[in-house]
Design a protein around this motif. Structure first.
Motif, PDB file in Angstrom:
ATOM      1  N   HIS A  25       0.834  -1.203   0.000  1.00  0.00           N
ATOM      2  CA  HIS A  25       0.000   0.000   0.000  1.00  0.00           C
ATOM      3  C   HIS A  25       0.871   1.257   0.000  1.00  0.00           C
ATOM      4  N   LYS A  26       0.399   2.291  -0.674  1.00  0.00           N
ATOM      5  CA  LYS A  26       1.178   3.530  -0.820  1.00  0.00           C
ATOM      6  C   LYS A  26       1.495   4.195   0.525  1.00  0.00           C
ATOM      7  N   ASP A  27       0.691   3.969   1.560  1.00  0.00           N
ATOM      8  CA  ASP A  27       0.927   4.620   2.857  1.00  0.00           C
ATOM      9  C   ASP A  27       1.615   3.708   3.872  1.00  0.00           C
ATOM     10  N   PHE A  28       2.037   2.526   3.435  1.00  0.00           N
ATOM     11  CA  PHE A  28       2.669   1.593   4.376  1.00  0.00           C
ATOM     12  C   PHE A  28       3.985   2.162   4.928  1.00  0.00           C
ATOM     13  N   LEU A  29       4.784   2.811   4.073  1.00  0.00           N
ATOM     14  CA  LEU A  29       6.057   3.374   4.536  1.00  0.00           C
ATOM     15  C   LEU A  29       5.837   4.444   5.601  1.00  0.00           C
ATOM     16  N   ARG A  30       4.781   5.250   5.422  1.00  0.00           N
ATOM     17  CA  ARG A  30       4.475   6.266   6.444  1.00  0.00           C
ATOM     18  C   ARG A  30       4.096   5.599   7.760  1.00  0.00           C
ATOM     19  N   PHE A  31       3.279   4.547   7.685  1.00  0.00           N
ATOM     20  CA  PHE A  31       2.898   3.790   8.880  1.00  0.00           C
ATOM     21  C   PHE A  31       4.145   3.277   9.605  1.00  0.00           C
ATOM     22  N   MET A  32       5.101   2.723   8.851  1.00  0.00           N
ATOM     23  CA  MET A  32       6.330   2.202   9.445  1.00  0.00           C
ATOM     24  C   MET A  32       7.185   3.320  10.037  1.00  0.00           C
ATOM     25  N   LEU A  33       7.228   4.474   9.356  1.00  0.00           N
ATOM     26  CA  LEU A  33       7.989   5.617   9.893  1.00  0.00           C
ATOM     27  C   LEU A  33       7.404   6.087  11.226  1.00  0.00           C
ATOM     28  N   ASP A  34       6.078   6.223  11.274  1.00  0.00           N
ATOM     29  CA  ASP A  34       5.432   6.663  12.518  1.00  0.00           C
ATOM     30  C   ASP A  34       5.663   5.650  13.638  1.00  0.00           C
ATOM     31  N   ALA A  35       5.601   4.358  13.290  1.00  0.00           N
ATOM     32  CA  ALA A  35       5.857   3.316  14.286  1.00  0.00           C
ATOM     33  C   ALA A  35       7.292   3.384  14.781  1.00  0.00           C
ATOM     34  N   GLU A  36       8.230   3.634  13.866  1.00  0.00           N
ATOM     35  CA  GLU A  36       9.651   3.720  14.249  1.00  0.00           C
ATOM     36  C   GLU A  36       9.909   4.924  15.152  1.00  0.00           C
ATOM     37  N   ILE A  37       9.276   6.050  14.812  1.00  0.00           N
ATOM     38  CA  ILE A  37       9.433   7.253  15.643  1.00  0.00           C
ATOM     39  C   ILE A  37       8.963   6.987  17.061  1.00  0.00           C
ATOM     40  N   TYR A  38       7.852   6.266  17.185  1.00  0.00           N
ATOM     41  CA  TYR A  38       7.314   5.949  18.513  1.00  0.00           C
ATOM     42  C   TYR A  38       8.196   4.935  19.249  1.00  0.00           C
ATOM     43  N   VAL A  39       8.526   3.840  18.593  1.00  0.00           N
ATOM     44  CA  VAL A  39       9.295   2.765  19.234  1.00  0.00           C
ATOM     45  C   VAL A  39      10.684   3.237  19.647  1.00  0.00           C
ATOM     46  N   ASP A  40      11.348   3.999  18.775  1.00  0.00           N
ATOM     47  CA  ASP A  40      12.721   4.443  19.066  1.00  0.00           C
ATOM     48  C   ASP A  40      12.774   5.752  19.836  1.00  0.00           C
ATOM     49  N   ARG A  41      11.616   6.267  20.236  1.00  0.00           N
ATOM     50  CA  ARG A  41      11.523   7.483  21.046  1.00  0.00           C
ATOM     51  C   ARG A  41      12.200   8.682  20.381  1.00  0.00           C
ATOM     52  N   ILE A  42      12.138   8.732  19.045  1.00  0.00           N
ATOM     53  CA  ILE A  42      12.827   9.791  18.314  1.00  0.00           C
ATOM     54  C   ILE A  42      12.245  11.171  18.625  1.00  0.00           C
ATOM     55  N   ALA A  43      10.951  11.254  18.841  1.00  0.00           N
ATOM     56  CA  ALA A  43      10.316  12.553  19.081  1.00  0.00           C
ATOM     57  C   ALA A  43      10.166  12.882  20.558  1.00  0.00           C
ATOM     58  N   ASP A  44      10.600  11.966  21.430  1.00  0.00           N
ATOM     59  CA  ASP A  44      10.399  12.172  22.871  1.00  0.00           C
ATOM     60  C   ASP A  44      10.978  13.492  23.375  1.00  0.00           C
ATOM     61  N   MET A  45      12.217  13.787  22.965  1.00  0.00           N
ATOM     62  CA  MET A  45      12.878  14.986  23.491  1.00  0.00           C
ATOM     63  C   MET A  45      12.120  16.244  23.089  1.00  0.00           C
ATOM     64  N   ARG A  46      11.664  16.302  21.825  1.00  0.00           N
ATOM     65  CA  ARG A  46      10.922  17.484  21.367  1.00  0.00           C
ATOM     66  C   ARG A  46       9.601  17.626  22.120  1.00  0.00           C
ATOM     67  N   ILE A  47       8.924  16.513  22.304  1.00  0.00           N
ATOM     68  CA  ILE A  47       7.640  16.555  23.013  1.00  0.00           C
ATOM     69  C   ILE A  47       7.847  16.968  24.463  1.00  0.00           C
ATOM     70  N   ASN A  48       8.872  16.393  25.100  1.00  0.00           N
ATOM     71  CA  ASN A  48       9.155  16.726  26.504  1.00  0.00           C
ATOM     72  C   ASN A  48       9.526  18.195  26.656  1.00  0.00           C
ATOM     73  N   ASP A  49      10.327  18.715  25.711  1.00  0.00           N
ATOM     74  CA  ASP A  49      10.707  20.140  25.763  1.00  0.00           C
ATOM     75  C   ASP A  49       9.483  21.031  25.661  1.00  0.00           C
ATOM     76  N   MET A  50       8.597  20.698  24.705  1.00  0.00           N
ATOM     77  CA  MET A  50       7.395  21.511  24.501  1.00  0.00           C
ATOM     78  C   MET A  50       6.491  21.454  25.735  1.00  0.00           C
ATOM     79  N   ASN A  51       6.315  20.242  26.286  1.00  0.00           N
ATOM     80  CA  ASN A  51       5.484  20.095  27.487  1.00  0.00           C
ATOM     81  C   ASN A  51       6.073  20.854  28.669  1.00  0.00           C
ATOM     82  N   ALA A  52       7.416  20.826  28.781  1.00  0.00           N
ATOM     83  CA  ALA A  52       8.072  21.517  29.895  1.00  0.00           C
ATOM     84  C   ALA A  52       7.844  23.025  29.808  1.00  0.00           C
ATOM     85  N   VAL A  53       7.932  23.593  28.603  1.00  0.00           N
ATOM     86  CA  VAL A  53       7.710  25.031  28.418  1.00  0.00           C
ATOM     87  C   VAL A  53       6.265  25.383  28.787  1.00  0.00           C
ATOM     88  N   LEU A  54       5.314  24.592  28.283  1.00  0.00           N
ATOM     89  CA  LEU A  54       3.896  24.858  28.576  1.00  0.00           C
ATOM     90  C   LEU A  54       3.607  24.756  30.068  1.00  0.00           C
TER      91      LEU A  54
END
Length: 198
Positions: A25-54
């Protein structure tokens, strides 16, 4: 791919065709990218920084406000903070739902796909047609009983009709509204009557 994964693919009792369609499926790669970002905690630091500021802004406003938490701006600063599991759970679920919805639509004409019209809806339609039929009350009852078991009254031959009627006369649900005491039972006329206009 690991040996265990290959073994699952080789011996697993699942729909291999569906798995192939998911991967292609054309969107399978996006699904895998989003899963990888979550599993490998790639976005954790950005989310934590934003939450800390708020949260820092919220705490300063809370002190300035005298500890009153039931305030529109304070509540906005609180709910604007991203809960990582909820956010990524929703994101990944949306990715997968979109892929499966497309595959589902592609399989709509397949012979193995379940019919869209449910049995309940079909029977309800047949019962409504039986009640709209212009004929005797007894004939309407016969049509309704036949509809509940999936028999189309109008497709019956005269011989089939006579056989079914003789059996249905034994039903406790088929009762004539006319008293038959001392009178000959009226004969049902197969195919006489017509549907009412709706």
């Amino acid at each position: 791919m690991g040996d265990d994964a290959i073994e699952v693919l080789r011996t697993g009792k699942f729909n291999h065709r569906l798995l192939s369609e998911l991967i292609c499926h054309k969107d399978f790669l996006r699904f895998m990218l989003d899963a990888e970002i979550y599993v490998d905690r790639i976005a954790d630091m950005r989310i934590n920084d934003m939450n800390a500021v708020l949260e820092a802004v919220r705490q300063m406003a809370l002190m300035k406000n005298g500890g009153e938490e039931n305030d529109l701006h304070l509540r906005t600063l609180e709910v604007a903070q991203i809960r990582e599991d909820e956010y990524f759970g929703s994101l990944i679920a949306d990715d997968l739902k979109g892929i499966l919805r497309d595959i589902r639509n592609e399989h709509r004409p397949d012979t193995m796909t379940a019919d869209e019209t449910s049995l309940v809806a079909t029977v309800q339609g047949q019962l409504q047609d039986a009640m709209n039929f212009e004929g005797s009350s007894e004939e309407k009852q016969v049509r309704a009983l036949m509809a509940t078991i999936g028999l189309d009254y109008d497709t019956l031959t005269k011989e089939e009709f006579v056989s079914i009627i003789s059996g249905l006369k034994k039903s406790k649900y088929l009762k004539s509204p006319i008293s038959q005491r001392g009178k000959a039972r009226p004969q049902l006329q197969h195919g006489k009557g017509k549907k009412k206009r709706r």
